[in-house]
Scaffold this motif. Structure first.
Motif, PDB file in Angstrom:
ATOM      1  N   ASP A 102      95.588  26.426  35.561  1.00  0.00           N
ATOM      2  CA  ASP A 102      94.488  26.459  34.671  1.00  0.00           C
ATOM      3  C   ASP A 102      93.882  25.061  34.576  1.00  0.00           C
ATOM      4  O   ASP A 102      92.469  25.061  34.418  1.00  0.00           O
ATOM      5  CB  ASP A 102      95.335  26.672  33.048  1.00  0.00           C
ATOM      6  N   ARG A 103      94.510  24.041  34.765  1.00  0.00           N
ATOM      7  CA  ARG A 103      93.945  22.576  34.605  1.00  0.00           C
ATOM      8  C   ARG A 103      93.005  22.504  35.982  1.00  0.00           C
ATOM      9  O   ARG A 103      91.916  21.981  35.806  1.00  0.00           O
ATOM     10  CB  ARG A 103      95.145  21.528  34.488  1.00  0.00           C
ATOM     11  N   LEU A 104      93.563  22.933  37.008  1.00  0.00           N
ATOM     12  CA  LEU A 104      92.653  22.916  38.291  1.00  0.00           C
ATOM     13  C   LEU A 104      91.536  23.693  38.104  1.00  0.00           C
ATOM     14  O   LEU A 104      90.494  23.198  38.563  1.00  0.00           O
ATOM     15  CB  LEU A 104      93.468  23.217  39.341  1.00  0.00           C
ATOM     16  N   ASN A 105      91.642  24.704  37.609  1.00  0.00           N
ATOM     17  CA  ASN A 105      90.423  25.790  37.453  1.00  0.00           C
ATOM     18  C   ASN A 105      89.421  25.020  36.359  1.00  0.00           C
ATOM     19  O   ASN A 105      88.051  25.085  36.723  1.00  0.00           O
ATOM     20  CB  ASN A 105      90.823  27.096  37.018  1.00  0.00           C
ATOM     21  N   GLU A 106      89.916  24.303  35.524  1.00  0.00           N
ATOM     22  CA  GLU A 106      89.029  23.743  34.478  1.00  0.00           C
ATOM     23  C   GLU A 106      88.298  22.498  35.183  1.00  0.00           C
ATOM     24  O   GLU A 106      87.002  22.332  35.098  1.00  0.00           O
ATOM     25  CB  GLU A 106      89.875  23.282  33.276  1.00  0.00           C
ATOM     26  N   LEU A 107      89.169  21.797  35.950  1.00  0.00           N
ATOM     27  CA  LEU A 107      88.621  20.566  36.710  1.00  0.00           C
ATOM     28  C   LEU A 107      87.393  21.110  37.672  1.00  0.00           C
ATOM     29  O   LEU A 107      86.404  20.185  37.643  1.00  0.00           O
ATOM     30  CB  LEU A 107      89.662  19.833  37.329  1.00  0.00           C
ATOM     31  N   ILE A 108      87.824  22.143  38.280  1.00  0.00           N
ATOM     32  CA  ILE A 108      86.655  22.503  39.229  1.00  0.00           C
ATOM     33  C   ILE A 108      85.374  23.082  38.534  1.00  0.00           C
ATOM     34  O   ILE A 108      84.268  22.643  38.886  1.00  0.00           O
ATOM     35  CB  ILE A 108      87.315  23.661  40.160  1.00  0.00           C
ATOM     36  N   ARG A 109      85.574  23.800  37.451  1.00  0.00           N
ATOM     37  CA  ARG A 109      84.598  24.122  36.562  1.00  0.00           C
ATOM     38  C   ARG A 109      83.544  22.829  36.363  1.00  0.00           C
ATOM     39  O   ARG A 109      82.545  22.971  36.198  1.00  0.00           O
ATOM     40  CB  ARG A 109      84.807  24.940  35.402  1.00  0.00           C
ATOM     41  N   VAL A 110      84.203  22.001  35.731  1.00  0.00           N
ATOM     42  CA  VAL A 110      83.588  20.797  35.084  1.00  0.00           C
ATOM     43  C   VAL A 110      82.759  20.047  36.391  1.00  0.00           C
ATOM     44  O   VAL A 110      81.572  19.655  36.642  1.00  0.00           O
ATOM     45  CB  VAL A 110      84.458  19.790  34.603  1.00  0.00           C
TER      46      VAL A 110
END
Length: 184
Positions: free
Chosen positions: A103-111
Motif C-alpha cells: 500500500d505504501r509503495l503504491n501511494e508513493l508511486i502514485r504521488v
C-alpha cells in the motif's frame, strides 16, 4: 556533462535514515539539492526510495511522502523493503506487513507519477538534444534521452543508436515525451 543527477534519498524520515546508516538528514540532503538546482536550474533529478524498512511507522512514511512532494524528483526508483544478504538489517525483525509495504509503495508511486507527469508537461515546446538509445518498445519510433534524462520518442526511421539529434518536444505521455526532429 549532462544536467542530470541521480541522488538517492531512500527515506524522508531522519529516524529511518539513521537506521539505514545513511550519513545525512533530510535537511542536509535538501540543502545540497537546493544548491545544485541553484547552480543548474534545468537539472533532472532522480532518486531511490525504500518503504517498509524495519521500524518504519506510518508517521515515517508520511514524512517520505511530504519530502517527495517538496523535492519534486523527475523520476524515482521505488522499492518495498526486503531482506538482503550481508546487510545489518537482514537480522532485524520485519515490522511492516507485506500489505502495508504494498500500500505504501503504491501511494508513493502514485504521488511520484503525478509529479513526473507535471514536470514532463513543462518540457512541451522546448528544444532538446537527445542521445538515441534504440528502438522504442512499440517499434514505431526511436527512443533516447535528453540531457536531463527524460525519455524522448522520435518517429524517424533513419536514426540509429548513438545518434545525437535536436528535437522539439511536442507531447507529454506521462513518463515519456514525444519529440519532432529539428532539421537544420
Amino acid at each position: 556533462m549532462c544536467p542530470h543527477l541521480h541522488y538517492p534519498l531512500q527515506s524522508g524520515s531522519d529516524e529511518i535514515l539513521e537506521k539505514m546508516k545513511r550519513f545525512y538528514t533530510l535537511e542536509e540532503y535538501m540543502r545540497k539539492l537546493d544548491r545544485v538546482r541553484e547552480i543548474c536550474p534545468d537539472i533532472g533529478v532522480g532518486t531511490d526510495m525504500i518503504v517498509g524498512f524495519p521500524g518504519e511507522t506510518e508517521k515515517d512514511f508520511l514524512k517520505t511522502l511530504e519530502a517527495v512532494k517538496a523535492i519534486e524528483f523527475d523520476y524515482m526508483y521505488p522499492f518495498a523493503y526486503s531482506k538482503r544478504p550481508k546487510t545489518l538489517a537482514q537480522k532485524w525483525d520485519e515490522t511492516v506487513s507485506e500489505k502495508d509495504k504494498k500500500d505504501r509503495l503504491n501511494e508513493l508511486i502514485r504521488v511520484q507519477d503525478e509529479i513526473t507527469r507535471r514536470k514532463n508537461e513543462l518540457m512541451l515546446g522546448k528544444r532538446v538534444e537527445v542521445l538515441i538509445e534504440g528502438p522504442s518498445k512499440n517499434g514505431q519510433s526511436m527512443m533516447g534521452r535528453s540531457g536531463n534524462f527524460k525519455i524522448v520518442h522520435i518517429a524517424d526511421s533513419t536514426l540509429k543508436k548513438g545518434d545525437y539529434v535536436d528535437c522539439q518536444i511536442t507531447k507529454s505521455m506521462g513518463h515519456s515525451l514525444i519529440g519532432e526532429m529539428i532539421y537544420h
